[in-house]
Design a protein around this motif. Structure first.
Motif, PDB file in Angstrom:
ATOM      1  N   PRO A  58       0.375  -0.669   0.017  1.00 50.81           N
ATOM      2  CA  PRO A  58       0.183   0.160   0.169  1.00 50.81           C
ATOM      3  C   PRO A  58       0.999   1.530  -0.169  1.00 50.81           C
ATOM      4  O   PRO A  58       1.745   1.295   0.263  1.00 50.81           O
ATOM      5  CB  PRO A  58      -1.238  -0.171   1.257  1.00 50.81           C
ATOM      6  N   CYS A 123     -12.034  -1.906  -2.601  1.00 47.65           N
ATOM      7  CA  CYS A 123     -12.689  -2.175  -1.150  1.00 47.65           C
ATOM      8  C   CYS A 123     -13.523  -1.165  -0.281  1.00 47.65           C
ATOM      9  O   CYS A 123     -14.193  -1.430  -0.152  1.00 47.65           O
ATOM     10  CB  CYS A 123     -11.500  -2.897  -0.384  1.00 47.65           C
ATOM     11  N   VAL A 142      -5.261  -0.921   2.784  1.00 49.34           N
ATOM     12  CA  VAL A 142      -5.892  -1.245   1.888  1.00 49.34           C
ATOM     13  C   VAL A 142      -4.764  -2.024   1.920  1.00 49.34           C
ATOM     14  O   VAL A 142      -4.116  -1.662   0.781  1.00 49.34           O
ATOM     15  CB  VAL A 142      -6.805  -0.435   1.403  1.00 49.34           C
ATOM     16  N   ARG A 145      -7.343  -2.145  -3.343  1.00 51.79           N
ATOM     17  CA  ARG A 145      -7.637  -1.280  -4.369  1.00 51.79           C
ATOM     18  C   ARG A 145      -8.984  -0.716  -3.741  1.00 51.79           C
ATOM     19  O   ARG A 145      -9.485  -1.346  -2.838  1.00 51.79           O
ATOM     20  CB  ARG A 145      -8.028  -1.531  -5.519  1.00 51.79           C
ATOM     21  N   ILE A 146      -8.628   0.464  -3.753  1.00 52.64           N
ATOM     22  CA  ILE A 146     -10.105   1.570  -3.856  1.00 52.64           C
ATOM     23  C   ILE A 146     -10.644   1.878  -4.862  1.00 52.64           C
ATOM     24  O   ILE A 146      -9.824   2.091  -5.997  1.00 52.64           O
ATOM     25  CB  ILE A 146      -9.880   2.643  -1.888  1.00 52.64           C
ATOM     26  N   SER A 149     -11.455   7.223  -6.538  1.00 51.54           N
ATOM     27  CA  SER A 149      -9.999   8.173  -5.586  1.00 51.54           C
ATOM     28  C   SER A 149     -10.390   9.250  -5.524  1.00 51.54           C
ATOM     29  O   SER A 149      -9.791   9.833  -4.476  1.00 51.54           O
ATOM     30  CB  SER A 149      -9.133   6.760  -5.817  1.00 51.54           C
ATOM     31  N   SER A 161      -2.861   2.599  -0.274  1.00 55.42           N
ATOM     32  CA  SER A 161      -4.233   1.820  -1.505  1.00 55.42           C
ATOM     33  C   SER A 161      -2.550   1.248  -1.606  1.00 55.42           C
ATOM     34  O   SER A 161      -1.505   1.437  -2.079  1.00 55.42           O
ATOM     35  CB  SER A 161      -5.058   1.417  -1.242  1.00 55.42           C
ATOM     36  N   THR A 162      -2.958  -0.605  -2.414  1.00 52.84           N
ATOM     37  CA  THR A 162      -2.142  -0.807  -3.662  1.00 52.84           C
ATOM     38  C   THR A 162      -2.648  -0.241  -5.399  1.00 52.84           C
ATOM     39  O   THR A 162      -2.300  -1.091  -5.971  1.00 52.84           O
ATOM     40  CB  THR A 162      -2.099  -2.386  -3.507  1.00 52.84           C
TER      41      THR A 162
END
Length: 263
Positions: A58, A123, A142, A145-146, A149, A161-162
């Motif tokens: 992340p 997520c 996380v 991923r989100i 954004s 996050s990644t």
């Protein structure tokens, strides 16, 4: 030939799964870590015997942000159609651990999410991030991923996050399964109530019971690094001041005493 329209037999398992009650990290522990960088926390934990505290993967959505808080946890698991899947679209998620954990948020919490580095599961999105922030949550880590954004960045909510994806949480291969449980994030174990320090170098998980030792060790480390930077800027030799030698340690102690007296 099997009729795929026939409902699958469902195991007798109730979702979402919730872990055991836990105690959040104290305000004193959080405050004590307020000036400790993730790099220093990681190094001090290593010296104390905890060698896997760094959450690898992340990255900050917005560079320059920093958080310290008490962990609450959310665990995603692989989908299996007889138990849980995203076939019902995002409306099914309101009955999952993702919605449930949001109702537990308290001021100072950091939400830590196990998602196996998934490239396809978003997520957390804008609406949940807003709700989390309104309830006093200070940041989200996380291992995945989100989505949304841009809106989350506009909120100013610190998120690690990644990466990003347009998918909602259960649209792909994972499903929000459990909360208040131990989670594995980026190779590190996080228990509910552990402390999280995150900055541009990434997130670090600090076992709650070790927070005091980390604070005591880190405070001295951060202070002598200030002294060393000052001396190096004046032209001193690196090998004399990083790390300190016995002689320069004495010089540092005198410098620190003089600063304390001046205050």
């Amino acid at each position: 030939m099997t009729d795929i329209t026939t409902p699958l037999p469902r195991p007798s398992l109730r979702l979402p799964v919730r872990g055991e009650p836990f105690e959040r990290a104290s305000l004193d522990a959080i405050t004590g870590l307020d000036r400790v960088s993730s790099a220093t926390a990681c190094a001090k934990l290593h010296g104390l015997g905890v060698t896997r505290s760094f959450v690898e993967g992340p990255r900050p959505l917005q560079p320059g942000q920093r958080i310290v808080g008490s962990a609450i946890t959310l665990q995603f698991m692989p989908q299996r159609e007889d138990l849980a899947s995203g076939l019902g679209q995002e409306y099914v998620e309101r009955h999952t651990a993702l919605w449930a954990v949001m109702e537990t948020v308290q001021p100072g919490d950091v939400l830590v999410i196990q998602a196996y580095g998934s490239q396809f599961s978003g997520c957390i999105g804008d609406i949940l991030a807003r709700y989390f922030q309104r309830k006093g949550g200070v940041g989200i880590v996380v291992d995945g991923r989100i989505r949304d954004s841009g809106r989350i960045r506009d909120l100013g909510l610190p998120v690690w996050s990644t990466g990003v994806t347009p998918h909602y949480a259960s649209q792909s291969e994972l499903f929000p399964w459990a909360y208040d449980v131990p989670v594995a994030v980026g190779g590190a174990l996080c228990l509910p109530g552990d402390l999280v320090v995150a900055d541009d170098d990434g997130p670090v998980i600090i076992p709650q019971a070790m927070a005091g030792e980390v604070v005591d060790s880190a405070r001295d480390h951060e202070e002598w690094e200030v002294f060393s930077r000052h001396r190096l800027d004046e032209g001193a030799r690196l090998s004399d001041y990083y790390p300190l030698t016995p002689d320069t340690r004495e010089e540092y102690e005198s410098w620190r005493s003089a600063r304390a007296f001046a205050r």
